[in-house]
Write an enzyme that holds these catalytic residues in place. Structure first.
Site, PDB file in Angstrom:
ATOM      1  N   SER A  14      -5.436  -2.513  20.876  1.00 44.44           N
ATOM      2  CA  SER A  14      -4.691  -3.326  21.871  1.00 44.44           C
ATOM      3  C   SER A  14      -3.252  -3.016  21.772  1.00 44.44           C
ATOM      4  CB  SER A  14      -4.781  -4.802  21.546  1.00 44.44           C
ATOM      5  OG  SER A  14      -4.235  -4.945  20.083  1.00 44.44           O
ATOM      6  N   PHE A  15      -2.470  -3.092  20.723  1.00 43.54           N
ATOM      7  CA  PHE A  15      -1.113  -2.635  20.681  1.00 43.54           C
ATOM      8  C   PHE A  15      -0.900  -1.215  21.313  1.00 43.54           C
ATOM      9  CE2 PHE A  15       3.211  -1.717  18.718  1.00 43.54           C
ATOM     10  CZ  PHE A  15       3.745  -2.952  19.603  1.00 43.54           C
ATOM     11  N   ALA A 140       0.132  -8.021  21.394  1.00 43.94           N
ATOM     12  CA  ALA A 140       0.014  -6.952  22.538  1.00 43.94           C
ATOM     13  C   ALA A 140      -0.447  -7.484  23.934  1.00 43.94           C
ATOM     14  CB  ALA A 140      -1.336  -6.081  22.016  1.00 43.94           C
ATOM     15  N   LYS A 191       4.179 -10.170   6.478  1.00 39.69           N
ATOM     16  CA  LYS A 191       3.973 -11.294   7.321  1.00 39.69           C
ATOM     17  C   LYS A 191       2.658 -11.622   7.770  1.00 39.69           C
ATOM     18  CE  LYS A 191       3.347  -9.003  11.219  1.00 39.69           C
ATOM     19  NZ  LYS A 191       2.124  -9.263  12.353  1.00 39.69           N
ATOM     20  N   ASP A 244       8.890 -12.324  13.834  1.00 44.11           N
ATOM     21  CA  ASP A 244       7.617 -11.952  13.788  1.00 44.11           C
ATOM     22  C   ASP A 244       6.609 -12.955  12.965  1.00 44.11           C
ATOM     23  OD1 ASP A 244       5.443 -10.173  14.401  1.00 44.11           O
ATOM     24  OD2 ASP A 244       5.886  -8.621  12.842  1.00 44.11           O
ATOM     25  N   ARG A 255      -4.336 -11.389  15.373  1.00 46.00           N
ATOM     26  CA  ARG A 255      -5.355 -11.092  14.651  1.00 46.00           C
ATOM     27  C   ARG A 255      -5.565 -11.445  13.282  1.00 46.00           C
ATOM     28  NH1 ARG A 255      -4.890  -4.722  15.924  1.00 46.00           N
ATOM     29  NH2 ARG A 255      -2.726  -5.194  15.332  1.00 46.00           N
ATOM     30  N   GLU A 281      -4.723  -6.136   9.498  1.00 46.76           N
ATOM     31  CA  GLU A 281      -4.006  -5.676   8.624  1.00 46.76           C
ATOM     32  C   GLU A 281      -3.680  -6.540   7.226  1.00 46.76           C
ATOM     33  OE1 GLU A 281      -3.471  -2.434   7.698  1.00 46.76           O
ATOM     34  OE2 GLU A 281      -3.763  -1.684   9.699  1.00 46.76           O
TER      35      GLU A 281
END
Length: 342
Positions: A14-15, A140, A191, A244, A255, A281
């Protein structure tokens, strides 16, 4: 508009797709490399990435393909949007093609076993490349839908920062520069862990006070760790840090937040990740961060607690109860000398 440059984006998630679109809209031809031939063909045929950005039209100047050598040939800048687990294996075989290029990591993760950040892996693979990282509150789909967004390009190479700002800056996307590559990259990776916890808390209907507490204690905790690693604490007051952290801990579009929310609904970790269908992640980062914090003796009760929930069968209620029982610390302690925060 900046001078037209030939650009490669590696990674068709997506990003990667959203950034490729942004670059193409700014007048730059983009080669979008992805591993899945069917996904590449779908973009060629219907100008849409149905797996990751359904409903978003992919610009005609974005050329999808699965030939990595061809994607890298003749490009000025390479944006790397590969999962952290795949980055080394994908790029090591083409290391000779990367010398002299501007390599910009978009991946917010840490490599298991080595605790290396993505830019450090890029340096190791391509020591003659120019290295930078992009991080910030950058969902994204919102970028793809032209919501007003800002990000940070971080590099000790001022010319690279200016080059990236020139190709990415546009009507709805603003790019700030930083020389604290370590801090910006650590902020982006760390984060994700706290976004999982925020999703869990939301699914369990914990209050706004609780969420605010978790976000601010997360900021203190991740900054404390990053400063121990040599980062500038001021970086965490900006877009890559608190910016962020807020968006990824507050938005169902995140996500990692989605994974945490699914866990709070009672799904197993495997089922939560599978339902999302894209890399979170934060799961990988949690494992390596917990190990590193233990090794260094850095006080990270939220990381310890979330690890206990995901891998040691503890409940979030138990973790928060333990946090509340702990001896109160200084509110903002990351500016203090290492060792004085206990």
């Amino acid at each position: 508009m900046s001078v037209k440059q030939s650009i490669a984006v590696l990674g068709g998630g997506s990003f990667g797709t959203a950034l490729a679109n942004l670059l193409a809209e700014n007048g730059h031809p983009v080669k979008l490399w992805m591993r899945d031939p069917e996904q590449a063909e779908a973009i060629r045929q219907v100008r849409e990435n149905p797996r990751y950005l359904k409903g978003i039209k992919v610009h005609q100047s974005v050329e999808p393909g699965c030939d990595l050598d061809a994607s890298l040939a003749g490009c000025d800048i390479v944006f790397v949007a590969l999962p952290s687990s795949a980055l080394r294996n994908v790029l090591a075989p083409v290391a000779d093609r990367l010398a002299g290029k501007a390599l910009v990591s978009l991946t917010k993760g840490i490599e298991a076993h080595t605790f290396k950040l993505m830019s450090q892996i890029l340096e190791e693979i391509a020591p003659k490349a120019r290295i930078g990282v992009i991080s910030g509150p950058n969902l994204a789909r919102e970028i793809a839908e032209h919501a007003l967004t800002a990000t940070v390009i971080a590099s000790e190479d001022d010319a690279l920062c200016q080059q990236v700002q020139a190709v990415l800056h546009g009507r709805t996307f603003r790019v700030y520069a930083s020389r604290d590559r370590l801090g910006v990259e650590l902020a982006g990776a760390l984060k994700n862990v706290y976004a999982i916890m925020a999703g869990l808390a939301a699914a369990l209907n914990m209050g706004e006070n609780t969420r605010s507490m978790l976000i601010t204690r997360a900021l203190a905790e991740m900054t404390r760790f990053a400063v121990q690693q040599g980062a500038n604490p001021i970086t965490f007051m900006g877009l890559a840090g608190v910016g962020d952290l807020i968006v990824t801990c507050s938005s169902p579009k995140s996500r990692n937040y989605q994974v945490g929310h699914a866990l709070g609904e009672g799904l197993t970790l495997e089922a939560a990740v599978a339902r999302m269908g894209e890399t979170a992640e934060g799961i990988n980062t949690l494992r390596v961060l917990k190990e590193k914090a233990d090794e260094l003796g850095v006080y990270m009760p939220l990381v310890q607690g979330l690890y206990a929930v995901l891998f040691e069968s503890r409940t979030l209620d138990q973790v928060i109860a333990a946090l509340m029982r702990g001896e109160p610390k200084t509110d903002v302690d990351f500016y203090l000398p290492i060792g004085s925060e206990t």
